[in-house]
Design an enzyme around this catalytic site. Structure first.
Site, PDB file in Angstrom:
ATOM      1  CB  VAL A 189       3.584   0.598   1.385  1.00  0.00           C
ATOM      2  CG1 VAL A 189       3.721  -0.704   2.174  1.00  0.00           C
ATOM      3  CG2 VAL A 189       2.638   0.424   0.207  1.00  0.00           C
ATOM      4  CB  CYS A 190       5.999   0.643   5.291  1.00  0.00           C
ATOM      5  SG  CYS A 190       7.178   0.227   6.577  1.00  0.00           S
ATOM      6  CB  THR A 191       8.700   4.522   6.640  1.00  0.00           C
ATOM      7  OG1 THR A 191       9.508   3.789   5.715  1.00  0.00           O
ATOM      8  CG2 THR A 191       8.737   3.861   7.998  1.00  0.00           C
TER       9      THR A 191
END
Length: 201
Positions: A113-115
């Site tokens: 998720v995300c970074t």
């Protein structure tokens, strides 16, 4: 029942881990047994997420059930003095990166998720694949994994065993997608309905 392990670390973005935790925790909630057992894993505890939320992980890196699904959330950046925090710090943490590499080798699916994608990239798991991340980390992903095809317009990218999502709330949509992939679209739709979440399909 599939085990769903979610990595925690300091300065993690709250919705990055809590969104997928909720999705897999309530998916097909009336089934017996439930299709997923969700737990958190950290190098040490407690973990302090963004804005000071304190979390006690279920397990530590050296003692946890085998994950069938491995979720690597994101969150992080740089302090005004240039000091990295969150994922930007953890990419230089061999204990975490090596743990991700080991668990990914035996998991059915690996999600970020995300970074969190930066940690997958550092572990060499995105080499030659397509991936996405938070829009502010697209360049960082390309630098960490030059052979990865970065797809900035996609909410999530499914390459088979490895699935990456864009920033923060995109982790909920990716998780619902994975529920649909494993259990069927009807279960994913009912999970979203129970959460009263208007998900991307």
């Amino acid at each position: 029942m599939r085990n769903v392990a979610i990595l925690l670390f300091n300065e993690i973005e709250v919705l990055d881990f809590a969104g997928p935790f909720e999705v897999f925790g309530v998916a097909d909630r009336k089934a017996d047994p439930k299709p997923f057992q969700v737990y958190t894993v950290a190098e040490r505890g407690p973990v302090y997420a963004r804005n000071g939320l304190s979390i006690n992980p279920s397990y530590l890196l050296n003692d946890h059930p085998k994950p069938d699904l491995l979720i690597i959330p994101g969150g992080g950046g740089y302090q005004t003095d240039g000091t990295p925090f969150g994922t930007r710090r953890e990419v230089d943490n061999p204990a975490v990166v090596n743990w991700i590499r080991r668990q990914a080798a035996r998991a059915e699916l690996v999600l970020s998720v995300c970074t969190g994608s930066l940690l997958l990239a550092k572990a060499g798991l995105l080499d030659g694949l397509s991936a996405t991340t938070h829009y502010l980390a697209l360049d960082s992903l390309a630098q960490l994994s030059p052979t990865t095809t970065v797809q900035p317009a996609d909410r999530w990218v499914d390459t088979g065993r490895i699935i990456t999502s864009a920033g923060i709330s995109a982790g909920i949509d990716m998780s619902l997608y994975v529920v649909g992939r494993l259990l069927g679209k009807d279960v994913a739709d009912e999970t979203a309905r129970y959460m009263q979440y208007d998900h991307w399909v």
